[in-house]
Design an enzyme around this catalytic site. Structure first.
Site, PDB file in Angstrom:
ATOM      1  N   GLY A  42     -49.800  -9.160  28.128  1.00 55.48           N
ATOM      2  CA  GLY A  42     -48.941  -7.747  28.262  1.00 55.48           C
ATOM      3  C   GLY A  42     -49.294  -6.731  29.665  1.00 55.48           C
ATOM      4  O   GLY A  42     -48.762  -5.748  29.930  1.00 55.48           O
ATOM      5  N   GLU A  79     -54.147 -13.681  26.201  1.00 58.44           N
ATOM      6  CA  GLU A  79     -53.068 -14.319  26.688  1.00 58.44           C
ATOM      7  C   GLU A  79     -52.525 -13.891  27.889  1.00 58.44           C
ATOM      8  O   GLU A  79     -51.080 -13.532  27.843  1.00 58.44           O
ATOM      9  CB  GLU A  79     -52.052 -14.424  25.572  1.00 58.44           C
ATOM     10  CG  GLU A  79     -52.788 -15.113  24.239  1.00 58.44           C
ATOM     11  CD  GLU A  79     -51.749 -15.045  23.081  1.00 58.44           C
ATOM     12  OE1 GLU A  79     -50.588 -14.505  23.125  1.00 58.44           O
ATOM     13  OE2 GLU A  79     -51.933 -15.739  22.062  1.00 58.44           O
ATOM     14  N   PRO A  80     -53.040 -13.645  28.930  1.00 63.74           N
ATOM     15  CA  PRO A  80     -52.468 -13.053  30.143  1.00 63.74           C
ATOM     16  C   PRO A  80     -51.330 -14.053  30.926  1.00 63.74           C
ATOM     17  O   PRO A  80     -51.854 -15.282  31.032  1.00 63.74           O
ATOM     18  CB  PRO A  80     -53.450 -12.514  30.989  1.00 63.74           C
ATOM     19  CG  PRO A  80     -54.543 -13.508  30.662  1.00 63.74           C
ATOM     20  CD  PRO A  80     -54.462 -13.894  29.275  1.00 63.74           C
ATOM     21  N   GLY A  81     -50.070 -13.632  31.347  1.00 64.00           N
ATOM     22  CA  GLY A  81     -49.440 -14.363  32.066  1.00 64.00           C
ATOM     23  C   GLY A  81     -48.901 -13.581  33.219  1.00 64.00           C
ATOM     24  O   GLY A  81     -49.640 -13.899  34.368  1.00 64.00           O
ATOM     25  N   ARG A  82     -48.195 -12.471  33.079  1.00 63.99           N
ATOM     26  CA  ARG A  82     -47.638 -11.575  34.311  1.00 63.99           C
ATOM     27  C   ARG A  82     -49.097 -11.287  35.285  1.00 63.99           C
ATOM     28  O   ARG A  82     -48.903 -11.216  36.359  1.00 63.99           O
ATOM     29  CB  ARG A  82     -47.083 -10.409  33.813  1.00 63.99           C
ATOM     30  CG  ARG A  82     -46.175  -9.626  34.861  1.00 63.99           C
ATOM     31  CD  ARG A  82     -45.384  -8.515  34.498  1.00 63.99           C
ATOM     32  NE  ARG A  82     -44.835  -8.543  33.313  1.00 63.99           N
ATOM     33  CZ  ARG A  82     -43.569  -8.599  33.191  1.00 63.99           C
ATOM     34  NH1 ARG A  82     -43.019  -8.843  34.332  1.00 63.99           N
ATOM     35  NH2 ARG A  82     -42.929  -8.844  32.082  1.00 63.99           N
ATOM     36  N   ARG A 140     -34.546 -11.408  37.114  1.00 61.73           N
ATOM     37  CA  ARG A 140     -35.250 -10.140  36.620  1.00 61.73           C
ATOM     38  C   ARG A 140     -34.168  -8.921  36.996  1.00 61.73           C
ATOM     39  O   ARG A 140     -34.133  -8.037  36.030  1.00 61.73           O
ATOM     40  CB  ARG A 140     -36.480 -10.019  36.776  1.00 61.73           C
ATOM     41  CG  ARG A 140     -37.663 -11.164  36.459  1.00 61.73           C
ATOM     42  CD  ARG A 140     -39.069 -10.714  36.974  1.00 61.73           C
ATOM     43  NE  ARG A 140     -39.461  -9.807  35.942  1.00 61.73           N
ATOM     44  CZ  ARG A 140     -39.634  -8.413  36.415  1.00 61.73           C
ATOM     45  NH1 ARG A 140     -39.277  -8.190  37.654  1.00 61.73           N
ATOM     46  NH2 ARG A 140     -40.030  -7.319  35.323  1.00 61.73           N
ATOM     47  N   CYS A 183     -20.794 -15.590  41.518  1.00 61.98           N
ATOM     48  CA  CYS A 183     -19.812 -14.781  41.099  1.00 61.98           C
ATOM     49  C   CYS A 183     -19.840 -14.015  40.022  1.00 61.98           C
ATOM     50  O   CYS A 183     -19.335 -14.139  38.871  1.00 61.98           O
ATOM     51  CB  CYS A 183     -18.500 -15.810  41.009  1.00 61.98           C
ATOM     52  SG  CYS A 183     -18.116 -16.823  42.434  1.00 61.98           S
ATOM     53  N   GLU A 184     -20.646 -13.057  40.301  1.00 59.49           N
ATOM     54  CA  GLU A 184     -21.124 -11.932  39.140  1.00 59.49           C
ATOM     55  C   GLU A 184     -21.432 -10.468  39.847  1.00 59.49           C
ATOM     56  O   GLU A 184     -22.119 -10.690  40.754  1.00 59.49           O
ATOM     57  CB  GLU A 184     -22.293 -12.184  38.340  1.00 59.49           C
ATOM     58  CG  GLU A 184     -22.080 -13.462  37.488  1.00 59.49           C
ATOM     59  CD  GLU A 184     -21.786 -13.287  35.875  1.00 59.49           C
ATOM     60  OE1 GLU A 184     -22.074 -12.057  35.502  1.00 59.49           O
ATOM     61  OE2 GLU A 184     -21.857 -14.161  35.217  1.00 59.49           O
ATOM     62  N   TYR A 219     -42.220 -14.698  35.601  1.00 58.42           N
ATOM     63  CA  TYR A 219     -40.800 -14.521  35.062  1.00 58.42           C
ATOM     64  C   TYR A 219     -39.868 -14.762  36.274  1.00 58.42           C
ATOM     65  O   TYR A 219     -38.645 -14.028  36.065  1.00 58.42           O
ATOM     66  CB  TYR A 219     -40.617 -13.338  34.315  1.00 58.42           C
ATOM     67  CG  TYR A 219     -41.850 -13.468  33.167  1.00 58.42           C
ATOM     68  CD1 TYR A 219     -41.572 -14.122  32.015  1.00 58.42           C
ATOM     69  CD2 TYR A 219     -42.744 -12.585  33.282  1.00 58.42           C
ATOM     70  CE1 TYR A 219     -42.709 -14.288  31.172  1.00 58.42           C
ATOM     71  CE2 TYR A 219     -43.669 -12.427  32.458  1.00 58.42           C
ATOM     72  CZ  TYR A 219     -43.609 -13.256  31.226  1.00 58.42           C
ATOM     73  OH  TYR A 219     -44.773 -13.279  30.101  1.00 58.42           O
TER      74      TYR A 219
HETATM   75  C1  LIG Z   1     -44.939 -13.352  26.618  1.00 61.10           C
HETATM   76  C2  LIG Z   1     -46.401 -13.399  25.817  1.00 61.10           C
HETATM   77  C3  LIG Z   1     -47.273 -13.401  26.581  1.00 61.10           C
HETATM   78  C4  LIG Z   1     -47.749 -12.918  28.037  1.00 61.10           C
HETATM   79  O1  LIG Z   1     -47.348 -11.556  28.267  1.00 61.10           O
HETATM   80  P1  LIG Z   1     -47.566 -11.222  29.865  1.00 61.10           P
HETATM   81  O2  LIG Z   1     -46.999  -9.912  29.852  1.00 61.10           O
HETATM   82  O3  LIG Z   1     -46.984 -12.160  30.556  1.00 61.10           O
HETATM   83  O4  LIG Z   1     -49.091 -11.006  30.012  1.00 61.10           O
HETATM   84  C5  LIG Z   1     -48.717 -13.514  25.810  1.00 61.10           C
HETATM   85  N1  LIG Z   1     -48.657 -13.828  24.409  1.00 61.10           N
HETATM   86  C6  LIG Z   1     -47.384 -13.828  23.876  1.00 61.10           C
HETATM   87  C7  LIG Z   1     -47.428 -14.439  22.441  1.00 61.10           C
HETATM   88  C8  LIG Z   1     -46.170 -13.965  24.519  1.00 61.10           C
HETATM   89  O5  LIG Z   1     -44.976 -14.021  23.948  1.00 61.10           O
END
Ligand SMILES: *Cc1c(COP(=O)(O)O)cnc(C)c1O
Length: 416
Positions: A241, A276-279, A315, A345-346, A374
């Protein structure tokens, strides 16, 4: 510019040691380009800050699930957070270790759970009692005894876009803390599952880290009560997050500050921390390269029509998100007020709206910044548009980690 791993050399934009013009020359456009070094640097910032604490870093696959990126992180020793059987398949294909995978998500199907158990998935974050019951039955059939955390919903406001806030009672995610507490007390009913963790993920693109610490307080208090009751809780998963900068004016949390504060708070509590970092791992490490097709003057602004569209980068349409749009070759020129739009076409198909930007010309290359997270994962074939290519840069070297789709790819599996 809210990007890392990208810099200008004599006015031309490079990703690490690779010229974006040279990449576009060979790989064509639209193409996603990622800085591998930046991705690893971000991952290592988490790892270094947490080094004094037992921990796991599970990269959230949904942010960017390209095999080349998963393989890069797997080689670095990352675990993975998945939200579908398909993501597990991708992780396995990329060489990830299933024992270091956590399966999250509110709607895991029986089929997905069976597949995940067969593959030896180490950890499940369950989001309802019904799911827990099903998983217990399937684990028993499979002779497996996976570790499980309940994902609790701490009812804290992450102060982010409503579509990516997940930690309020009004959201579909997680289990209310009081309800979770009642379930943990009946842990025996869910044998062979080992209910030894608590997890929580309050949302994405969060700038104010206080929300994480508020959630942490609530989760730690829960763990204390459960332990007082004799439960053996050894793991705390605080989700992902952390926000990243999309606008030059965005001031974002620093990975090392956030993670070291967590490490300090959790020292000596006998808990392993999972993040659980993604972004925050991939967001600023990527751009979407696109070429200007046409300029179209209108009454109050100019439309810059480019070859990337909402099917490539959703996004802006989905979250009203801002991506900086910069010319790959910088030169002196006036600014204009423009909408950067794609061929779809939007009227929702735009990469930028009412943007004060350099007066770019047909044939020029542009980069949409902060497109690493994303971005491609939300791409579709809408308007029968083949999905873009992806390139991974490491130092001076770059390679295509996903071919641009062909026309045949568009009809694969279909019949008349
Ligand atoms: C989307 C998600 C993440 C990653 O969130 P980021 O904002 O990308 O770091 C981690 N855990 C869970 C359960 C998620 O759904």
């Amino acid at each position: 510019m809210p990007l890392s791993g990208f810099e200008r050399r004599h006015g031309e934009l490079y990703c690490e040691g690779a010229s974006l013009s040279a990449i576009a020359e060979k790989a064509d456009t639209p193409t996603y380009v990622y800085s591998g070094t930046t991705i690893l640097d971000n991952y290592r910032s988490y790892a270094a800050a947490l080094s004094t604490l037992p921990h796991e870093i599970h990269y959230a696959v949904k942010a960017n699930s390209s095999l080349g990126i998963l393989a890069l992180l797997a080689r670095e020793g990352a675990g993975f957070d998945i939200v579908s059987g398909g993501e597990l398949f991708r992780v396995l294909q990329a060489g990830g270790d299933p024992a270091r995978v956590v399966f999250s998500g509110v709607g895991k199907t029986r089929q997905e759970l069976v597949y995940a158990l067969e593959q030896g998935t180490g950890w499940f974050n369950c989001e309802s009692e019904a799911e827990l019951r099903l998983l217990a039955e399937l684990a028993s059939d499979a002779g497996a005894a996976p570790s499980v955390a309940l994902r609790v919903n701490p009812n804290v406001d992450a102060q982010t876009h409503p579509y990516i806030a997940t930690g309020l009672s009004a959201h579909k995610f997680g289990i209310d803390i009081a309800e979770a507490e009642r379930i943990y007390r009946r842990a025996d009913e869910f044998a062979p599952l080992r209910l030894e963790g608590v997890s929580c993920h309050i949302g994405s693109q969060i700038f104010n880290t206080q929300a994480f610490f508020d959630a942490l307080d609530l989760v730690l208090a829960l763990i204390e009560r459960l332990r007082d009751d004799g439960a053996n809780i050894t793991q705390l998963d605080l989700g992902g997050g952390l926000g990243v900068a999309y606008k030059p004016s965005d001031t974002t949390p620093v990975i090392a500050d956030y993670a070291s504060r967590l490490a300090a708070l959790l020292q000596g509590r006998g808990l392993k921390l999972t993040l659980e970092p993604g972004r925050s791992i991939v967001g600023q490490a990527g751009v979407l390269l696109t070429r200007v097709l046409y300029r179209k003057p209108a009454a109050t602004k100019t439309f810059i029509v480019v070859d990337a569209a909402m099917n490539d980068l959703l996004r802006p349409a989905l979250y009203q998100a801002h991506h900086e749009i910069v010319p790959v070759i910088d030169r002196q020129r006036p600014n204009l007020r423009a909408d950067v739009v794609g061929p779809v076409c939007e009227s929702g198909d735009f990469l930028a709206k009412d943007r004060d930007m350099p007066d770019v010309q047909p044939g020029e290359l542009l980069a949409a910044a902060t497109a690493g997270a994303y971005g491609f994962v939300l791409a579709s074939n809408y308007n029968a548009r083949p999905r873009a290519a992806e390139v991974l840069v490491e130092g001076d070297r770059w390679r295509i980690i996903r071919d641009r789709e062909s026309l045949d790819d568009l009809i694969r599996g279909e019949r008349t």
